[in-house]
Write a protein that holds these residues in place. Sequence first.
Motif, mmCIF file in Angstrom:
data_model
loop_
_atom_site.group_PDB
_atom_site.id
_atom_site.type_symbol
_atom_site.label_atom_id
_atom_site.label_comp_id
_atom_site.label_asym_id
_atom_site.label_seq_id
_atom_site.Cartn_x
_atom_site.Cartn_y
_atom_site.Cartn_z
ATOM 1 N N TYR A 1 -6.270 50.550 67.995
ATOM 2 C CA TYR A 1 -7.153 51.701 68.234
ATOM 3 C C TYR A 1 -8.346 51.271 69.096
ATOM 4 O O TYR A 1 -8.697 51.948 70.069
ATOM 5 N N ALA A 2 -8.957 50.149 68.758
ATOM 6 C CA ALA A 2 -10.087 49.636 69.544
ATOM 7 C C ALA A 2 -9.660 49.354 70.984
ATOM 8 O O ALA A 2 -10.395 49.664 71.933
ATOM 9 N N TYR A 3 -8.473 48.787 71.155
ATOM 10 C CA TYR A 3 -7.943 48.530 72.503
ATOM 11 C C TYR A 3 -7.795 49.843 73.274
ATOM 12 O O TYR A 3 -8.173 49.931 74.448
ATOM 13 N N ILE A 4 -7.240 50.870 72.630
ATOM 14 C CA ILE A 4 -7.058 52.170 73.291
ATOM 15 C C ILE A 4 -8.407 52.709 73.765
ATOM 16 O O ILE A 4 -8.519 53.206 74.894
ATOM 17 N N ILE A 5 -9.428 52.609 72.935
ATOM 18 C CA ILE A 5 -10.763 53.086 73.317
ATOM 19 C C ILE A 5 -11.300 52.281 74.500
ATOM 20 O O ILE A 5 -11.842 52.849 75.454
ATOM 21 N N MET A 6 -11.132 50.962 74.451
ATOM 22 C CA MET A 6 -11.615 50.121 75.552
ATOM 23 C C MET A 6 -10.894 50.457 76.857
ATOM 24 O O MET A 6 -11.524 50.491 77.924
ATOM 25 N N VAL A 7 -9.605 50.700 76.797
ATOM 26 C CA VAL A 7 -8.844 51.075 77.994
ATOM 27 C C VAL A 7 -9.333 52.418 78.514
ATOM 28 O O VAL A 7 -9.523 52.603 79.722
ATOM 29 N N ALA A 8 -9.563 53.361 77.623
ATOM 30 C CA ALA A 8 -10.028 54.687 78.041
ATOM 31 C C ALA A 8 -11.389 54.610 78.731
ATOM 32 O O ALA A 8 -11.621 55.284 79.736
ATOM 33 N N VAL A 9 -12.266 53.785 78.212
ATOM 34 C CA VAL A 9 -13.608 53.666 78.787
ATOM 35 C C VAL A 9 -13.581 52.912 80.115
ATOM 36 O O VAL A 9 -14.208 53.331 81.096
ATOM 37 N N SER A 10 -12.821 51.826 80.161
ATOM 38 C CA SER A 10 -12.827 50.978 81.358
ATOM 39 C C SER A 10 -11.856 51.430 82.441
ATOM 40 O O SER A 10 -11.980 51.031 83.585
ATOM 41 N N LYS A 11 -10.860 52.230 82.050
ATOM 42 C CA LYS A 11 -9.777 52.637 82.956
ATOM 43 C C LYS A 11 -9.028 51.428 83.510
ATOM 44 O O LYS A 11 -8.548 51.421 84.643
ATOM 45 N N GLN A 12 -8.963 50.372 82.683
ATOM 46 C CA GLN A 12 -8.272 49.136 83.023
ATOM 47 C C GLN A 12 -7.305 48.780 81.892
ATOM 48 O O GLN A 12 -7.680 48.859 80.725
ATOM 49 N N PRO A 13 -6.064 48.378 82.216
ATOM 50 C CA PRO A 13 -5.123 48.019 81.161
ATOM 51 C C PRO A 13 -5.518 46.735 80.412
ATOM 52 O O PRO A 13 -5.111 46.527 79.280
ATOM 53 N N TRP A 14 -6.321 45.881 81.044
ATOM 54 C CA TRP A 14 -6.827 44.659 80.429
ATOM 55 C C TRP A 14 -8.352 44.753 80.422
ATOM 56 O O TRP A 14 -9.010 44.155 81.268
#
Length: 125
Positions: free
Chosen positions: A110-123
């Motif tokens: 879930y935290a990864y999904i949020i980070m991807v959504a905010v950064s628009k980066q898969p990593w």
Amino acid sequence: MDYLALKHFHMGCAAASGALFLLRGLWMLRASSALQQRWVRILPHLVDTALLVSAITLAVWSGQSPGSQPWLVAKLVALVAYIVLGTIAIKRGKTLAVRATAFVAALLVYAYIIMVAVSKQPWPL
């Protein structure tokens, strides 16, 4: 409803979904009878449905197909992992250790999904 309002609705649904999962997971760890309440069994599904519908609508409105952006692909793959881990954590895990491990893993996804959504980066890290 305009795009920005729908985006904020989607983000609110994501926050509510995560909060409800966290609450249900903590109740699972404590073997609380609160997990059997009717609203606890229904509300997360309603929130997650609104989250999914708003995500699809945002993608359509912005002209993005799931495979067009690497970060969207990452979110979709992570979403499937989150759902599988979440069902193991809340319902399908045979032992408390399995459920607890799946719960922690689901929270990390879930935290990864949020980070991807905010950064628009898969990593995002």
